[in-house]
Design a protein around this motif. Structure first.
Motif, PDB file in Angstrom:
ATOM      1  N   UNK A  45       1.273   2.285   5.949  1.00 21.17           N
ATOM      2  CA  UNK A  45       2.341   1.431   5.428  1.00 21.17           C
ATOM      3  C   UNK A  45       1.780   0.047   5.116  1.00 21.17           C
ATOM      4  N   UNK A  46       1.937  -0.382   3.882  1.00 19.89           N
ATOM      5  CA  UNK A  46       1.606  -1.741   3.462  1.00 19.89           C
ATOM      6  C   UNK A  46       2.927  -2.451   3.214  1.00 19.89           C
ATOM      7  N   UNK A  47       3.127  -3.588   3.880  1.00 19.70           N
ATOM      8  CA  UNK A  47       4.416  -4.264   3.783  1.00 19.70           C
ATOM      9  C   UNK A  47       4.224  -5.756   3.632  1.00 19.70           C
ATOM     10  N   UNK A  48       4.887  -6.317   2.645  1.00 19.21           N
ATOM     11  CA  UNK A  48       4.915  -7.759   2.452  1.00 19.21           C
ATOM     12  C   UNK A  48       6.026  -8.313   3.336  1.00 19.21           C
ATOM     13  N   UNK A  49       5.670  -9.039   4.391  1.00 18.75           N
ATOM     14  CA  UNK A  49       6.651  -9.466   5.370  1.00 18.75           C
ATOM     15  C   UNK A  49       7.552 -10.579   4.851  1.00 18.75           C
ATOM     16  N   UNK A  50       7.133 -11.252   3.807  1.00 21.66           N
ATOM     17  CA  UNK A  50       8.001 -12.269   3.216  1.00 21.66           C
ATOM     18  C   UNK A  50       9.132 -11.610   2.439  1.00 21.66           C
ATOM     19  N   UNK A  51       8.790 -10.681   1.562  1.00 23.44           N
ATOM     20  CA  UNK A  51       9.785 -10.064   0.681  1.00 23.44           C
ATOM     21  C   UNK A  51      10.307  -8.736   1.203  1.00 23.44           C
ATOM     22  N   UNK A  52       9.607  -8.163   2.223  1.00 22.82           N
ATOM     23  CA  UNK A  52       9.942  -6.842   2.762  1.00 22.82           C
ATOM     24  C   UNK A  52       9.745  -5.723   1.749  1.00 22.82           C
ATOM     25  N   UNK A  53       8.928  -5.939   0.734  1.00 20.87           N
ATOM     26  CA  UNK A  53       8.548  -4.863  -0.180  1.00 20.87           C
ATOM     27  C   UNK A  53       7.484  -4.004   0.504  1.00 20.87           C
ATOM     28  N   UNK A  54       7.650  -2.684   0.400  1.00 17.71           N
ATOM     29  CA  UNK A  54       6.844  -1.765   1.188  1.00 17.71           C
ATOM     30  C   UNK A  54       6.342  -0.594   0.348  1.00 17.71           C
ATOM     31  N   UNK A  55       5.117  -0.178   0.644  1.00 18.83           N
ATOM     32  CA  UNK A  55       4.570   1.067   0.119  1.00 18.83           C
ATOM     33  C   UNK A  55       4.222   1.965   1.296  1.00 18.83           C
ATOM     34  N   UNK A  56       4.694   3.213   1.275  1.00 23.32           N
ATOM     35  CA  UNK A  56       4.319   4.208   2.271  1.00 23.32           C
ATOM     36  C   UNK A  56       3.368   5.193   1.609  1.00 23.32           C
ATOM     37  N   UNK A  57       2.145   5.223   2.079  1.00 28.99           N
ATOM     38  CA  UNK A  57       1.047   5.905   1.399  1.00 28.99           C
ATOM     39  C   UNK A  57       0.697   7.178   2.160  1.00 28.99           C
ATOM     40  N   UNK A  58       0.793   8.318   1.494  1.00 28.19           N
ATOM     41  CA  UNK A  58       0.588   9.610   2.144  1.00 28.19           C
ATOM     42  C   UNK A  58      -0.883   9.826   2.495  1.00 28.19           C
ATOM     43  N   UNK A  74       3.114  -8.983  -6.222  1.00 29.00           N
ATOM     44  CA  UNK A  74       3.504  -8.353  -4.959  1.00 29.00           C
ATOM     45  C   UNK A  74       2.868  -6.981  -4.818  1.00 29.00           C
ATOM     46  N   UNK A  75       2.928  -6.165  -5.870  1.00 31.67           N
ATOM     47  CA  UNK A  75       2.349  -4.826  -5.812  1.00 31.67           C
ATOM     48  C   UNK A  75       0.830  -4.881  -5.698  1.00 31.67           C
ATOM     49  N   UNK A  76       0.209  -5.838  -6.397  1.00 34.02           N
ATOM     50  CA  UNK A  76      -1.241  -5.982  -6.289  1.00 34.02           C
ATOM     51  C   UNK A  76      -1.636  -6.321  -4.856  1.00 34.02           C
ATOM     52  N   UNK A  77      -0.851  -7.170  -4.210  1.00 37.17           N
ATOM     53  CA  UNK A  77      -1.148  -7.534  -2.826  1.00 37.17           C
ATOM     54  C   UNK A  77      -0.954  -6.397  -1.850  1.00 37.17           C
ATOM     55  N   UNK A  78      -0.137  -5.414  -2.209  1.00 36.89           N
ATOM     56  CA  UNK A  78       0.094  -4.273  -1.333  1.00 36.89           C
ATOM     57  C   UNK A  78      -1.025  -3.233  -1.408  1.00 36.89           C
TER      58      UNK A  78
END
Length: 901
Positions: A112-125, A240-244
Motif C-alpha cells: 500500500x502506497x498512501x499519501x497521508x496529506x491527501x489520503x490518495x492510495x494505491x493497493x498494489x497486488x 500525487x500519482x507519481x509520488x505514489x
C-alpha cells in the motif's frame, strides 16, 4: 534561560524553597526575580528562538510547495484544507531536504502506497511487488513498482483503475463520468437481483446486458485509458500519482542501493500482523525497508497558521506542530539520528542536572529526508538527553524488588522491521517476581451499517464480520461463559463469515461491561463487568452502534456531518431486548519498544498513557475479580496523559483464560484520579447522571444527583484527598445581567476513588466526609463573582485592575489545586492544558488537598495523537479492504475521516 545565564543561584533557591514548602522564602525570591523584568526584556530581544537555534546548528521545518486541497471536518463543519510539502532548512534558509507525504507498507497481501496529506492510495497486488530502477525526465534515479520482468505497474490495468478514481478527485468532468458509471453499475446489480428473484427472464437479462451495460462499460474503459494516459493534463493528480509509484532511494532505511538503471529488486513483508514494513531484497540479501513515515503541512480555511504533521504508520502515532518545527542531527555510536526538538536548551530539570535539549521521544524522523552532508549539520554546543533514560524515570530498586511494576512480556508483532522501537510486546504486571496479570489487547467496534470488527491491537490482526451478524450468543466453552457472534437466528456461520480461530470467535466476557454517562469522557465511564451469570446459556444479546458516539461529528444544530459517503464507526452497544446493558471494550495495554502504552479508543484518540515505568495498583475486589488502576509517574513520556489515568480502571477475573497468541485477559475501566488532569480540560464537563447501580454491594455510598445547594459553613473532619480535581461549574441562578456564579466542586469520582483506596477505620471516615459532600451537592465554594463568571455559554475571567479579559467555552476549562507551603492556589487551564490564570490562597480550607504543579506547562505543547491502523472504512469496501477513521477535532491531525490506514 535568562536566570540560568544571569543569576542561576536565584532560580535554584526559589525552586528549592518551593520544594521545601517554605512560603515566605519563595515569595521573597519571587520578588527578586520580578526585579529582573526590565533586563529580561532586553535579553529576550537579543536571544530569540531562531537565534538560539542557529547557534546550535539546528534545522527548521518550513512550509513548501502546494500539494492539493482536500476537506476535513473541523469543529462540526466541513472545511477546505490546503496541504503542502514540508521542507527541511538550515536556520539561514538554505534547503537541505524535505519530507515525503507518502508512506509505503505491507497491508494484508498488497503493498500500500498512501499519501497521508491527501489520503490518495494505491493497493498494489503481489504480481507487482518488485522495484525497478528508472531515470525520470529530470534525470533523477527512482525506484518504481514493477513485476518480475520489469513491466512497470503504472502501465497495468490495476493501476489505471485506481488512478482514475484518484484523478476524479481533482477533475470535475471525470468525476461526473465516474459517478455515472457507478450508478450504472449499481443499476446492473439490481437487475441481476431481479433475475435471481424470478422477476425478469434470462432473455430480458441478456438483452439489457448486451444493449445497455456492455457498451457502457466498454466506453468507460476507453475513458479510463485515455484519461490516465493523459494524466499530465492535470498536474495536481499527476504529481500525487507519481509520488505514489516512484520512490526516492533516499527514503529507504538501510544500506546503500546500487542504482543501475533497469535493475530489479524484490520486496517481502515479514511482519506477524496485518500490516508491516516492506523490505527490499537483492536476491537473498536484504538491503533495507521502505519508509513508513511521512511529513507535510496543512492549513484549514479561515485559519492563519499552518500545522506541520509527522507520522509513522507502524508506530500508530502522529505529532503536530503549529507553525513548523525544529530538528537536530546527532551522531550516536557511529550512526546519524534526526530528532524533532524543543526550541530552547534547558539548563537543568527534574531528570538531569546538566544543560540539554528535549526532543520528541515517541517519534523521530529518518535522516533519509535530509539530502546534505550530515556531518556539517550535527548539533553543536549542547546535547539531547532522553527523559526515558534518566534514572529518575525508572522504577526504584525498592519498587522493583517489592512493589508493583509492569514489565515487557512476549513479542506480539515485530512489524517486519529491523528496528526494535516499533516491536509490540505484551505487558505483564509483576510483584516480587510473581506475575499478577497479563494484559489483553482486544478491541471491538462497529459501523453505522452494522459491520462488526474484532481487532487484536497487540498482534495487529483484525476481522470484519458480515452485517448479518447482529447478536452475541452466550455459550459455555471449556467450563466458562463466552460470547459468540451470531445472526438474529443464532447462526454462527452465515454467508460471508470469515474463517477465524476460536481465540477470536469466542469473546471473553471481560470485554463486556456496564458504563455510566459522563460528558468529560465522551459520554461514558466504564464501571463494572456485565453480570452474564444471571442469563442462561443460549441467551442472545443484540449489538448496535452508538448514534451519540464522540466519533460521529455533528454541526451546531446537532446534524451529522459527513464528507461524501462517509460512514462512521462507534463503540459496540449491547442490548437485552430493548434494554441497553453495556458495551464492548476497545482498548489496549502493551509495550512498543521500551515504552508502555495504554489507550482506550472508546474514550479518546489523543489522551493516553505512555510511560517507561507505569504506576499501577491492583485491588482485590473480594468477589473473584481484581481492579487495576493507573497513576501518573515520573516515567511518563510525551505529555500524552491529558486525564486518561483519571478515567481508566480495569476489572479482571482472578481466573484468566488463554487468549490469542498466548496473551491473557484485561478488561474494564472507570474514573480514577491522578495529578495530571489539567490537560483533560478540553474534554471535561460535569455530569449529573445517577450512579446508583454502581457498587451495588455497598448501598450506603451516596449516588450522584443534580447540584444546586451551597455548602454549609461549618467544620468538617479533615480528610486527605491526594491528587483531587476541583472543577468549575455554572450556578443555576443568574443575576440581573444574566451572569452565573462560578461554583467550585469536587468530582464525585475522585471521592469514590478515595473511598476505594481507604482501608479499615479510614474507610468509614472517608464515607462520613463523602456523605457531607453529598448533602452539599459536592460544592465547596465559589470564585469571586466580580472576576469570574459564566455568561452566554462562556466562562469569563474579567480582571478590571489588570485589564485582563479571557473568554472560553464553558465546557473547555478545568481548575486544579496546587499546594504551596501552607497556602493553596487554584490554576485554571484552557482546553489544551495551558494554565491561563491562578487564584492564590484559599481561605480556611476544610480539607487538605495535596498536589504539585510540576506538570503544568504554560507554553505550547506538541499535540501527539494515536493514529492506530483502524481509522478507515468505506473507500475500499468493494475491494475487500477497510476504510479507517481518525478523530475529528481542530486540535487533532487528519480530520478528514477518509481512506487511510
Amino acid at each position: 534561560m535568562y536566570l540560568q545565564e544571569k543569576d542561576p543561584s536565584l532560580l535554584r533557591d526559589y525552586l528549592d524553597a518551593l520544594r521545601q514548602g517554605n512560603s515566605d522564602e519563595s515569595k521573597s525570591f519571587l520578588k527578586d526575580i520580578k526585579g529582573h523584568d526590565t533586563d529580561f526584556k532586553s535579553w529576550l530581544a537579543e536571544n530569540d528562538t531562531e537565534t538560539a537555534m542557529e547557534h546550535l546548528n539546528a534545522l527548521q521545518v518550513t512550509k513548501g510547495d502546494f500539494i492539493a486541497i482536500g476537506q476535513e471536518i473541523v469543529g462540526g463543519e466541513i472545511k477546505n484544507v490546503s496541504y503542502y510539502k514540508a521542507n527541511i532548512e538550515k536556520m539561514d534558509g538554505e534547503n537541505v531536504g524535505s519530507f515525503s507525504p507518502v508512506e509505503h507498507v505491507a497491508f494484508y497481501d498488497v503493498a500500500r502506497a498512501i499519501n497521508r496529506a491527501t489520503n490518495d492510495t494505491l493497493d498494489i497486488s503481489k504480481e507487482y511487488h518488485f522495484l525497478k530502477v528508472v531515470k525520470t525526465s529530470d534525470g533523477q534515479d527512482k525506484l518504481t513498482y514493477s513485476d518480475q520482468q520489469g513491466n512497470e505497474y503504472r502501465n497495468s490495468q490495476e493501476y489505471k483503475n485506481q488512478a482514475l478514481r484518484i484523478l476524479s478527485k481533482y477533475d470535475t468532468e471525470i468525476k461526473n463520468q465516474v459517478d455515472e458509471f457507478d450508478n450504472l453499475n449499481k443499476e446492473r446489480g439490481e437487475m441481476y437481483q431481479k433475475y435471481h428473484k424470478g422477476e425478469i427472464t434470462i432473455e430480458e437479462l441478456r438483452n439489457e446486458e448486451n444493449t445497455k451495460y456492455r457498451p457502457a462499460f466498454l466506453k468507460f474503459d476507453q475513458l479510463k485509458n485515455k484519461a490516465v494516459d493523459k494524466i499530465e493534463n492535470n498536474s495536481q493528480a499527476a504529481k500525487i500519482l507519481d509520488g505514489l509509484v516512484n520512490i526516492d532511494p533516499n527514503l529507504i532505511r538501510g544500506t546503500h542501493i546500487d542504482l543501475q538503471e533497469g535493475k530489479i529488486f524484490s520486496m517481502q513483508a515479514h511482519g506477524q500482523g496485518d500490516m508491516g514494513a516492506l523490505s527490499i531484497y537483492d536476491g537473498n540479501t536484504k538491503l533495507g525497508e521502505l519508509l513508513s513515515e511521512s511529513g507535510f503541512f496543512k492549513q484549514v480555511e479561515g485559519q492563519t497558521k499552518e500545522t506541520f504533521v509527522f507520522e509513522d504508520i507502524l508506530h500508530n502515532l502522529n505529532v503536530s506542530y503549529e507553525g513548523g518545527a525544529y530538528m537536530a542531527v546527532t551522531k550516536e555510536n557511529g550512526h546519524y539520528k534526526a530528532s524533532l526538538i524543543d526550541g530552547r536548551t534547558v539548563e537543568r530539570d527534574e531528570y538531569f542536572d546538566e544543560a540539554h535539549l528535549h526532543k520528541n521521544e515517541l517519534l523521530h524522523p529518518s535522516t533519509g529526508h535530509i539530502q546534505k552532508d550530515l556531518d556539517s549539520l550535527l548539533l553543536r554546543g549542547t546535547k539531547i538527553l532522553n527523559h526515558q533514560d534518566s534514572e529518575h524515570a525508572q522504577y526504584s530498586d525498592e519498587q522493583k524488588a517489592n512493589g508493583v511494576i509492569v514489565e515487557k512480556g512476549k513479542l506480539l508483532d515485530n512489524k517486519g522491521t529491523d528496528r526494535t522501537d516499533d516491536d509490540v510486546h505484551e505487558a505483564v504486571i509483576k510483584q516480587g517476581g510473581e506475575n499478577l496479570h497479563t494484559f489483553k489487547n482486544m478491541g471491538f467496534y462497529i459501523t453505522e451499517k452494522g459491520d462488526l470488527f474484532i481487532h487484536d491491537h497487540g498482534a495487529n490482526v483484525r476481522f470484519q464480520l458480515p452485517q448479518s451478524i447482529t447478536h452475541l450468543k452466550l455459550v459455555e466453552k471449556d467450563g466458562t461463559y463466552k460470547l459468540v457472534p451470531v445472526t438474529k437466528d443464532g447462526n454462527e456461520h452465515p454467508i460471508g463469515m470469515p474463517n477465524i480461530s476460536d481465540e477470536y470467535r469466542y469473546i471473553d466476557p471481560i470485554f463486556a461491561h456496564e458504563y455510566e454517562k459522563r460528558d468529560y469522557s465522551h459520554k461514558h465511564v466504564n464501571v463494572v463487568l456485565i453480570n452474564l451469570e444471571k442469563y442462561g446459556s443460549g441467551k442472545l444479546f443484540a449489538i448496535k452502534y452508538d448514534p451519540n458516539d464522540y466519533h460521529i461529528q455533528r454541526n451546531s444544530s446537532g446534524e451529522i456531518v459527513r464528507i461524501k459517503d462517509q460512514t462512521y464507526f462507534t463503540k459496540v452497544k449491547l442490548f437485552d431486548g430493548d434494554e441497553e446493558i453495556g458495551m464492548l471494550s476497545n482498548n489496549f495495554h502493551n509495550f512498543k519498544g521500551k515504552i508502555f502504552f495504554s489507550a482506550d479508543y472508546n474514550y479518546s484518540y489523543n489522551d493516553f498513557l505512555a510511560s517507561v515505568s507505569p504506576q499501577v495498583e491492583i485491588e482485590d475486589m473480594g468477589n473473584g475479580s481484581k481492579k487495576i488502576t493507573f497513576d501518573q509517574g515520573s516515567g511518563d513520556i510525551g505529555d500524552t496523559n491529558r486525564g486518561y489515568t483519571d478515567y481508566q480502571r480495569i476489572f479482571t477475573k482472578e481466573k484468566q483464560t488463554e487468549s490469542p497468541k498466548g496473551q491473557v485477559s484485561e478488561t474494564k475501566t472507570e474514573v480514577h484520579s491522578t495529578t495530571n488532569v489539567v490537560a483533560q480540560a478540553a474534554e471535561e464537563k460535569t455530569a449529573s447522571n445517577d450512579n446508583s447501580e454502581m457498587q451495588s454491594d455497598q448501598p450506603q455510598i451516596p449516588t450522584r444527583a443534580k447540584r444546586s445547594a451551597s455548602v454549609e459553613e461549618k467544620e468538617q473532619e479533615q480528610v486527605v484527598l491526594k491528587d483531587t480535581i476541583l472543577k468549575i461549574e455554572k450556578s443555576y441562578e443568574q443575576d440581573s445581567e444574566g451572569k452565573h456564579k462560578a461554583n467550585v466542586t469536587i468530582d464525585y469520582n475522585d471521592v469514590k476513588a478515595l473511598y476505594d483506596r481507604a482501608e479499615g477505620a479510614e474507610k468509614q471516615s472517608v464515607l462520613d466526609f463523602w456523605n457531607k459532600l453529598h448533602t452539599s451537592e459536592y460544592k465547596v465554594g465559589a470564585l469571586p463573582e466580580d472576576k469570574y463568571y459564566f455568561e452566554k455559554g462562556k466562562f469569563v475571567i474579567h480582571d478590571s485592575g489588570t485589564k485582563k479579559l479571557i473568554v472560553l467555552p464553558e465546557d473547555k476549562v478545568s481548575i486544579k489545586i496546587m499546594k504551596d507551603g501552607d497556602s493553596y492556589s487554584l490554576a485554571i487551564s484552557s482546553g489544551n492544558g495551558k494554565v491561563i490564570n491562578s487564584i492564590s490562597k484559599i481561605d480556611n480550607p476544610n480539607y487538605e488537598l495535596l498536589s504539585d504543579s510540576s506538570h503544568f506547562n504554560s507554553g505550547k505543547q506538541d499535540n501527539i495523537v494515536l493514529s492506530d491502523q483502524h481509522h478507515e472504512y468505506n473507500l475500499y469496501l468493494e475491494n475487500g479492504f477497510v476504510k479507517m477513521f481518525d478523530c475529528a477535532s481542530d486540535h487533532i491531525y487528519h480530520d478528514h475521516n477518509s481512506a487511510y490506514i
